[in-house]
Design a protein around this motif. Structure first.
Motif, PDB file in Angstrom:
ATOM      1  N   THR A   1      22.011  43.253  45.853  1.00  0.00           N
ATOM      2  CA  THR A   1      21.821  44.535  43.977  1.00  0.00           C
ATOM      3  C   THR A   1      21.918  44.017  43.401  1.00  0.00           C
ATOM      4  OG1 THR A   1      20.045  45.460  45.675  1.00  0.00           O
ATOM      5  CG2 THR A   1      19.903  45.817  43.799  1.00  0.00           C
ATOM      6  N   PRO A   2      23.437  44.040  43.295  1.00  0.00           N
ATOM      7  CA  PRO A   2      24.220  44.447  42.183  1.00  0.00           C
ATOM      8  C   PRO A   2      24.768  43.247  41.979  1.00  0.00           C
ATOM      9  CG  PRO A   2      25.509  45.205  43.952  1.00  0.00           C
ATOM     10  CD  PRO A   2      24.815  44.745  44.483  1.00  0.00           C
ATOM     11  N   VAL A   3      24.284  42.177  42.257  1.00  0.00           N
ATOM     12  CA  VAL A   3      24.280  40.432  41.633  1.00  0.00           C
ATOM     13  C   VAL A   3      23.421  41.092  40.446  1.00  0.00           C
ATOM     14  CG1 VAL A   3      24.130  38.266  41.984  1.00  0.00           C
ATOM     15  CG2 VAL A   3      25.195  40.044  43.776  1.00  0.00           C
ATOM     16  N   PHE A   4      24.071  40.640  39.171  1.00  0.00           N
ATOM     17  CA  PHE A   4      23.361  39.574  37.868  1.00  0.00           C
ATOM     18  C   PHE A   4      23.900  38.271  37.121  1.00  0.00           C
ATOM     19  CE2 PHE A   4      27.141  41.070  35.742  1.00  0.00           C
ATOM     20  CZ  PHE A   4      27.033  40.179  34.389  1.00  0.00           C
ATOM     21  N   ALA A   5      24.563  37.396  38.500  1.00  0.00           N
ATOM     22  CA  ALA A   5      24.104  36.254  37.746  1.00  0.00           C
ATOM     23  C   ALA A   5      25.578  35.323  38.758  1.00  0.00           C
ATOM     24  CB  ALA A   5      25.806  36.965  36.426  1.00  0.00           C
ATOM     25  N   ILE A   6      25.433  33.930  38.427  1.00  0.00           N
ATOM     26  CA  ILE A   6      25.714  33.327  39.186  1.00  0.00           C
ATOM     27  C   ILE A   6      26.617  32.124  38.197  1.00  0.00           C
ATOM     28  CG2 ILE A   6      25.185  31.271  41.284  1.00  0.00           C
ATOM     29  CD1 ILE A   6      23.085  33.086  41.876  1.00  0.00           C
ATOM     30  N   GLU A   7      27.983  31.795  38.454  1.00  0.00           N
ATOM     31  CA  GLU A   7      29.038  30.837  38.174  1.00  0.00           C
ATOM     32  C   GLU A   7      28.130  29.683  38.461  1.00  0.00           C
ATOM     33  OE1 GLU A   7      32.672  30.298  35.268  1.00  0.00           O
ATOM     34  OE2 GLU A   7      32.419  32.669  36.729  1.00  0.00           O
ATOM     35  N   ALA A   8      28.635  28.454  37.933  1.00  0.00           N
ATOM     36  CA  ALA A   8      28.181  27.356  39.431  1.00  0.00           C
ATOM     37  C   ALA A   8      29.339  26.680  38.903  1.00  0.00           C
ATOM     38  CB  ALA A   8      27.707  26.714  37.515  1.00  0.00           C
ATOM     39  N   VAL A   9      30.347  26.671  38.571  1.00  0.00           N
ATOM     40  CA  VAL A   9      32.002  26.133  38.544  1.00  0.00           C
ATOM     41  C   VAL A   9      32.611  26.635  38.335  1.00  0.00           C
ATOM     42  CG1 VAL A   9      32.805  23.808  38.443  1.00  0.00           C
ATOM     43  CG2 VAL A   9      30.505  24.075  38.809  1.00  0.00           C
TER      44      VAL A   9
ATOM     45  N   THR B   1      22.388  32.218  34.779  1.00  0.00           N
ATOM     46  CA  THR B   1      23.211  31.594  34.649  1.00  0.00           C
ATOM     47  C   THR B   1      24.087  31.384  34.004  1.00  0.00           C
ATOM     48  OG1 THR B   1      22.092  30.196  33.441  1.00  0.00           O
ATOM     49  CG2 THR B   1      21.102  29.943  35.951  1.00  0.00           C
ATOM     50  N   ASN B   2      25.779  31.077  34.335  1.00  0.00           N
ATOM     51  CA  ASN B   2      26.824  31.591  33.970  1.00  0.00           C
ATOM     52  C   ASN B   2      27.282  30.119  33.976  1.00  0.00           C
ATOM     53  OD1 ASN B   2      29.589  32.419  34.376  1.00  0.00           O
ATOM     54  ND2 ASN B   2      28.269  31.776  32.598  1.00  0.00           N
TER      55      ASN B   2
ATOM     56  N   TYR C   1      28.241  32.310  29.564  1.00  0.00           N
ATOM     57  CA  TYR C   1      29.261  31.563  29.400  1.00  0.00           C
ATOM     58  C   TYR C   1      30.179  31.921  29.553  1.00  0.00           C
ATOM     59  CZ  TYR C   1      25.239  28.770  27.766  1.00  0.00           C
ATOM     60  OH  TYR C   1      24.171  28.269  26.916  1.00  0.00           O
ATOM     61  N   ASP C   2      31.586  31.241  30.145  1.00  0.00           N
ATOM     62  CA  ASP C   2      32.929  32.318  30.526  1.00  0.00           C
ATOM     63  C   ASP C   2      33.859  31.266  29.752  1.00  0.00           C
ATOM     64  OD1 ASP C   2      34.456  33.159  31.623  1.00  0.00           O
ATOM     65  OD2 ASP C   2      34.102  32.364  34.006  1.00  0.00           O
ATOM     66  N   ASN C   3      34.192  31.998  29.283  1.00  0.00           N
ATOM     67  CA  ASN C   3      36.071  31.112  28.691  1.00  0.00           C
ATOM     68  C   ASN C   3      37.121  31.896  29.910  1.00  0.00           C
ATOM     69  OD1 ASN C   3      38.351  30.919  26.914  1.00  0.00           O
ATOM     70  ND2 ASN C   3      36.970  28.943  26.378  1.00  0.00           N
ATOM     71  N   HIS C   4      38.133  31.299  29.571  1.00  0.00           N
ATOM     72  CA  HIS C   4      39.522  32.189  30.309  1.00  0.00           C
ATOM     73  C   HIS C   4      40.749  31.628  30.228  1.00  0.00           C
ATOM     74  CE1 HIS C   4      37.842  30.946  34.391  1.00  0.00           C
ATOM     75  NE2 HIS C   4      36.318  31.977  33.600  1.00  0.00           N
ATOM     76  N   LEU C   5      41.331  33.050  29.315  1.00  0.00           N
ATOM     77  CA  LEU C   5      42.608  32.396  28.509  1.00  0.00           C
ATOM     78  C   LEU C   5      44.293  33.132  28.623  1.00  0.00           C
ATOM     79  CD1 LEU C   5      43.503  31.653  25.920  1.00  0.00           C
ATOM     80  CD2 LEU C   5      42.742  33.151  24.577  1.00  0.00           C
ATOM     81  N   TYR C   6      45.573  32.217  29.549  1.00  0.00           N
ATOM     82  CA  TYR C   6      45.918  32.360  30.081  1.00  0.00           C
ATOM     83  C   TYR C   6      47.237  32.028  28.723  1.00  0.00           C
ATOM     84  CZ  TYR C   6      43.722  33.581  34.435  1.00  0.00           C
ATOM     85  OH  TYR C   6      43.524  34.151  35.167  1.00  0.00           O
ATOM     86  N   TYR C   7      48.426  32.602  28.049  1.00  0.00           N
ATOM     87  CA  TYR C   7      48.923  32.305  27.313  1.00  0.00           C
ATOM     88  C   TYR C   7      50.644  31.782  28.097  1.00  0.00           C
ATOM     89  CZ  TYR C   7      46.964  33.845  23.094  1.00  0.00           C
ATOM     90  OH  TYR C   7      45.907  34.199  21.613  1.00  0.00           O
ATOM     91  N   VAL C   8      50.340  32.467  28.943  1.00  0.00           N
ATOM     92  CA  VAL C   8      51.735  32.971  30.244  1.00  0.00           C
ATOM     93  C   VAL C   8      52.197  30.648  30.738  1.00  0.00           C
ATOM     94  CG1 VAL C   8      50.892  32.605  32.342  1.00  0.00           C
ATOM     95  CG2 VAL C   8      52.955  33.411  31.812  1.00  0.00           C
ATOM     96  N   PHE C   9      50.779  29.931  30.391  1.00  0.00           N
ATOM     97  CA  PHE C   9      50.988  28.343  30.816  1.00  0.00           C
ATOM     98  C   PHE C   9      51.118  27.458  29.486  1.00  0.00           C
ATOM     99  CE2 PHE C   9      47.825  30.230  34.321  1.00  0.00           C
ATOM    100  CZ  PHE C   9      48.919  30.490  35.189  1.00  0.00           C
TER     101      PHE C   9
END
Length: 462
Positions: free
Chosen positions: A200-208, A311-312, A336-344
């Motif tokens: 029930t808590p699921v609202f989205a599925i990310e593809a990859v 869908t994500n 849509y999803d974005n990831h941001l890591y300054y450490v790398f």
């Protein structure tokens, strides 16, 4: 008489259907990393205690789930069961609830659907789906919603990464057989999200999660994006969820049969051979999952009255070299999803001032929106830096990132926690959300910051 009874039964089932969660107006979230996809760098002492190894290159020793399961085939399931039960607990759920977290992103491997694993050549622990069901029930009770993130894909989607479950240079996800397995995974997760009460808590599925950044190395990925969305919407339509442009005249009370019926319908010209194959395999896999004691559920359920899932995808700007735009695959709600890591590295110079100038002038939300990739959330970020950050800077750094990411649909911190041990050292100071709150870098109310004007001195200086 029989038809009337059948209609009454179906109506009652529809009314008793699982109610799907809704996407929050603003996401304040954390990742449940290293739970169902274990990354040993985040819990180095526990990993050694489990029987794993540590090495400079994660492909050179027992440093991931694949190598562990291959080395310990007779004990891996029991060892991982203990890890799953202790790494994410009811106490963690209560802490997240008390800290105002409204969303979790749950990294999952394809092997959580055990029917997709080739046990002759692939080695992973079994029993993860039972643990996911347990965790989702606890999240539901706390009022926290979830994104199911396909974090580790069949065949491995990115080389030399623990997060794929198999640290290797042999990347084979971008092939027809593994695209198909990923589509089946998506179909099964979609069905469970609509008809399994624990989901029930699921609202989205990310593809990859985090595909290779060079689009020249991901052949067929654009087609996969479209097939992924089509499988999700087809399964939903089969279960009675309203999907624009897709009718299901052969609706039946049995979820597996309904999916089979829709897959063979002559009216659905949107279904190519890959989609049809994924739907047929989804139907048979659901029957197996529903019949197993640890994951048993009622297939005689409906999705009628429920909203479609979101869908994500990682956003188009995640890749370079003429990548496919996932917005071209949109059919119904999509994010849509974005990831941001300054450490790398590669984002800003390794200096506090340059970090602040960069984050305070970040334009990723606007850049994505201009290409149709909206709404955008930041599904992974953290406090780690390339320099020895002071406590005062980490508080500023947390504020500035939250303000930047909240210009979109919200943010999801990596990670909810990290191991406390001598071997882990000070790792949790910058990687653990819970510790970040306790140390005062992150506010207890995630919707607020310590200093709303933290970016004032840095805006438009880049």
């Amino acid at each position: 008489m029989h038809l009337a009874l059948l209609y009454l039964s179906w109506s009652l089932l529809a009314n008793a259907a699982v109610k799907a969660a809704s996407m929050p107006n603003k996401i304040y979230g954390v990742n449940l990393g290293s739970w169902l996809v274990l990354e040993s760098w985040m819990l180095p002492q526990e990993w050694l205690d489990m029987g794993g190894q540590s090495c400079s290159s994660c492909s050179a020793c027992i440093a991931d789930e694949f190598s562990f399961a291959k080395a310990f085939p007779n004990t891996v399931d029991g060892i991982f069961k203990k890890h799953w039960e202790t790494w994410f607990t009811e106490s963690d759920v209560e802490t997240l609830k008390n800290y105002g977290i409204n969303t979790v992103r749950i990294p999952l491997g394809y092997w959580i659907i055990e029917q997709l694993v080739d046990r002759q050549t692939e080695f992973y622990p079994r029993g993860g789906l039972e643990q996911l069901i347990r965790g989702l029930r606890q999240l539901q009770a706390a009022g926290i919603v979830a994104i199911l993130d396909h974090h580790a894909l069949p065949g491995v989607q990115t080389p030399n990464q623990m997060f794929t479950g198999h640290c290797t240079t042999d990347v084979e996800f971008y092939t027809e057989p593994n695209y198909l397995r990923a589509l089946i995974w998506a179909g099964v997760m979609t069905a469970l999200s609509h008809i399994h009460p624990a989901f029930t808590p699921v609202f989205a599925i990310e593809a990859v999660n985090e595909p290779i950044m060079d689009a020249a190395e991901t052949p067929g990925y654009g087609t996969y994006q479209k097939n992924f969305v089509t499988v999700v919407r087809a399964v939903e339509a089969a279960l009675g969820v309203k999907v624009q442009g897709l009718d299901n005249p052969q609706a039946t009370a049995n979820a597996s049969q309904a999916i089979l019926n829709l897959s063979s319908s002559q009216n659905n010209t949107r279904f190519n051979s890959d989609v049809k194959a994924a739907l047929v395999n989804t139907a048979s896999t659901l029957v197996q999952i529903a019949s197993e004691n640890s994951t048993q559920f009622d297939l005689e359920r409906s999705g009628r009255g429920q909203a479609p899932l979101v869908t994500n995808f990682m956003d188009v700007n995640w890749q370079n070299d003429n990548p496919p735009n996932p917005s071209a695959a949109a059919w119904g709600p999509q994010a849509y999803d974005n990831h941001l890591y300054y450490v790398f590295g590669g984002v800003a110079a390794a200096d506090p001032n340059d970090y602040m100038i960069s984050i305070c002038n970040l334009n990723r939300v606007q850049a994505d929106a201009a290409l149709g990739d909206s709404p955008l959330w930041f599904g992974e970020w953290g406090l780690p830096t390339q320099f020895d950050a002071t406590d005062a800077f980490l508080q500023q750094w947390a504020d500035a990132q939250k303000l930047a990411y909240s210009k979109g649909a919200g943010w999801i911190f990596w990670n909810f926690k990290v191991e406390h041990s001598t071997l882990a050292g000070n790792l949790s100071r910058e990687w653990s959300y819970i510790d970040g709150v306790k140390l005062g870098y992150l506010t207890e109310d995630p919707s607020t910051v310590h200093n709303a004007s933290v970016c004032a001195p840095f805006v438009n200086e880049n």
